[in-house]
Scaffold this motif. Structure first.
Motif, PDB file in Angstrom:
ATOM      1  N   UNK A  35      40.504  21.873  16.540  1.00 25.41           N
ATOM      2  CA  UNK A  35      40.086  22.381  15.237  1.00 25.41           C
ATOM      3  C   UNK A  35      38.581  22.284  15.020  1.00 25.41           C
ATOM      4  N   UNK A  36      37.967  23.349  14.524  1.00 24.06           N
ATOM      5  CA  UNK A  36      36.546  23.382  14.216  1.00 24.06           C
ATOM      6  C   UNK A  36      36.356  23.905  12.804  1.00 24.06           C
ATOM      7  N   UNK A  78      27.251  15.221  26.244  1.00 27.30           N
ATOM      8  CA  UNK A  78      27.606  14.236  25.239  1.00 27.30           C
ATOM      9  C   UNK A  78      26.498  13.181  25.245  1.00 27.30           C
ATOM     10  N   UNK A  79      25.909  12.913  24.091  1.00 24.72           N
ATOM     11  CA  UNK A  79      24.777  11.988  24.025  1.00 24.72           C
ATOM     12  C   UNK A  79      25.138  10.578  24.468  1.00 24.72           C
ATOM     13  N   UNK A  80      26.438  10.254  24.501  1.00 19.96           N
ATOM     14  CA  UNK A  80      26.886   8.913  24.860  1.00 19.96           C
ATOM     15  C   UNK A  80      27.530   8.847  26.241  1.00 19.96           C
ATOM     16  N   UNK A 108      33.342  19.834  29.945  1.00 20.34           N
ATOM     17  CA  UNK A 108      34.078  19.719  31.202  1.00 20.34           C
ATOM     18  C   UNK A 108      35.370  18.917  31.031  1.00 20.34           C
ATOM     19  N   UNK A 109      36.236  19.003  32.049  1.00 23.68           N
ATOM     20  CA  UNK A 109      37.414  18.143  32.112  1.00 23.68           C
ATOM     21  C   UNK A 109      36.958  16.688  32.270  1.00 23.68           C
ATOM     22  N   UNK A 110      37.668  15.717  31.760  1.00 24.00           N
ATOM     23  CA  UNK A 110      38.958  15.860  31.097  1.00 24.00           C
ATOM     24  C   UNK A 110      38.872  16.021  29.576  1.00 24.00           C
ATOM     25  N   UNK A 111      37.665  16.039  29.028  1.00 27.61           N
ATOM     26  CA  UNK A 111      37.554  16.095  27.560  1.00 27.61           C
ATOM     27  C   UNK A 111      37.836  17.494  27.018  1.00 27.61           C
ATOM     28  N   UNK A 112      37.327  18.529  27.660  1.00 27.62           N
ATOM     29  CA  UNK A 112      37.521  19.940  27.315  1.00 27.62           C
ATOM     30  C   UNK A 112      37.642  20.151  25.798  1.00 27.62           C
ATOM     31  N   UNK A 113      36.503  20.131  25.140  1.00 29.48           N
ATOM     32  CA  UNK A 113      36.456  20.349  23.701  1.00 29.48           C
ATOM     33  C   UNK A 113      35.168  21.104  23.371  1.00 29.48           C
ATOM     34  N   UNK A 142      34.906  15.758   4.985  1.00 30.48           N
ATOM     35  CA  UNK A 142      36.197  15.941   5.645  1.00 30.48           C
ATOM     36  C   UNK A 142      36.086  16.468   7.061  1.00 30.48           C
ATOM     37  N   UNK A 143      34.892  16.972   7.427  1.00 33.40           N
ATOM     38  CA  UNK A 143      34.729  17.481   8.795  1.00 33.40           C
ATOM     39  C   UNK A 143      34.611  16.318   9.775  1.00 33.40           C
ATOM     40  N   UNK A 144      35.219  16.474  10.940  1.00 28.73           N
ATOM     41  CA  UNK A 144      35.123  15.483  12.001  1.00 28.73           C
ATOM     42  C   UNK A 144      34.879  16.179  13.323  1.00 28.73           C
ATOM     43  N   UNK A 145      34.231  15.473  14.238  1.00 28.54           N
ATOM     44  CA  UNK A 145      34.063  16.018  15.579  1.00 28.54           C
ATOM     45  C   UNK A 145      35.421  16.232  16.225  1.00 28.54           C
ATOM     46  N   UNK A 146      35.576  17.276  17.015  1.00 29.81           N
ATOM     47  CA  UNK A 146      36.850  17.485  17.711  1.00 29.81           C
ATOM     48  C   UNK A 146      37.118  16.367  18.698  1.00 29.81           C
ATOM     49  N   UNK A 147      38.349  15.899  18.774  1.00 28.52           N
ATOM     50  CA  UNK A 147      38.678  14.818  19.718  1.00 28.52           C
ATOM     51  C   UNK A 147      38.722  15.344  21.145  1.00 28.52           C
ATOM     52  N   UNK A 148      38.643  14.462  22.127  1.00 26.38           N
ATOM     53  CA  UNK A 148      38.838  14.892  23.511  1.00 26.38           C
ATOM     54  C   UNK A 148      40.219  15.528  23.695  1.00 26.38           C
TER      55      UNK A 148
END
Length: 299
Positions: free
Chosen positions: A43-44, A98-100, A128-133, A283-289
């Motif tokens: 979700x975005x 990803x900055x982290x 990239x895999x495995x996060x693919x988001x 209410x917005x959140x970063x998409x999970x892995x």
């Protein structure tokens, strides 16, 4: 026509919590496999929310990428960043991490499969895999008018890789140290205080910002032509996660002629980072892995 262009997801009954991100040049229709399978899982923020957010922005950082060089910078999740043409037609090569966690980075091949060969407003840059988001969403593109020209070319491609000193040595027999690959390597090494050889393994295939490219109709070979970008043009991204970004001002300039040398006229690129009003993204959140179990059939 892009047959596998994937956008945010199907609309539900509660409009405030759905994600209508059908922004681009020809999205997947509601009810198609792409929208149904990926919509809720990744979700975005909907187009309306992003457009409202970008209507009231505060600039929090600005930097200039010199010609034939690169810079790296961080963009917090929920912020916008723009790549701006300031003096003349100039192509930029873009990397995202990803900055982290540098192992999560932009996956141009999967982005191409989900959206198309060239990107514009509403398209997302996937990791990239495995996060693919989604790592970032394109929220504005002043070159979206270009579409496809008579040669079948478009702008902002993800089919070229990046100019690099290895291929240049094979083709020309000489070493050149300001190809985008080298520029990005130096920028990442400097930003994260890494040895060059360690930084280099994290540099990856790019989004060619402002670049005008396509495939020849007869032989289906990759070609480049002069970019239509002019001073004042920009492309804008929304950071879906905390990002480390690197941008190279390509030694090819507008990439209409010479490449990987000091012949082409080159110009700087400006980068702006903007923060939206907090209330707009409540209410917005970063998409999970990606939630795949990673059992690969063994469990």
């Amino acid at each position: 026509m892009h047959f596998c262009r994937l956008f945010g997801g199907t609309k539900g009954d509660d409009e405030a919590h759905t994600y209508d991100a059908t922004l681009g040049r020809g999205g997947a229709a509601q009810g198609t496999a792409g929208a149904d399978v990926f919509g809720r899982a990744i979700a975005i923020v909907r187009r309306r929310v992003l457009q409202k957010a970008r209507a009231e922005l505060s600039e929090v950082a600005e930097l200039t990428v010199p010609p034939r060089d690169a810079k790296a910078f961080e963009v917090p999740a929920g912020h916008f960043f723009r790549i701006v043409s300031v003096e003349g037609p100039q192509v930029g090569d873009l990397n995202l991490w990803n900055a982290h966690d540098l192992t999560e980075r932009f996956y141009s091949g999967k982005t191409r499969a989900l959206h198309g060969t060239h990107l514009t407003t509403g398209d997302r840059l996937w990791s990239t895999f495995p996060t693919l988001r989604p790592m970032a969403t394109i929220t504005h593109d002043t070159l979206d008018w270009y579409g496809w020209d008579e040669d079948g070319a478009g702008v902002h491609d993800i089919i070229g890789t990046r100019c690099d000193p290895y291929t240049n040595l094979l083709l020309k027999g000489t070493e050149y140290h300001h190809c985008c690959h080298s520029n990005l390597t130096r920028a990442l090494a400097a930003e994260r205080d890494l040895p060059l050889e360690e930084a280099e393994v994290h540099v990856h295939d790019v989004m060619n910002v402002f670049m005008c490219t396509g495939y020849t109709r007869d032989t289906h070979q990759y070609f480049m032509k002069a970019s239509p970008v002019r001073p004042g043009d920009f492309i804008e991204f929304f950071a879906e996660i905390d990002l480390l970004v690197a941008l190279s001002a390509c030694p090819g300039g507008d990439c209409g002629a010479s490449h990987s040398d000091d012949t082409a006229k080159c110009y700087p690129l400006d980068v702006e980072v903007h923060r939206p009003l907090e209330r707009v993204l409540i209410g917005w959140q970063s998409p999970p892995p990606n939630r795949y179990s990673r059992s690969h059939g063994t469990g």
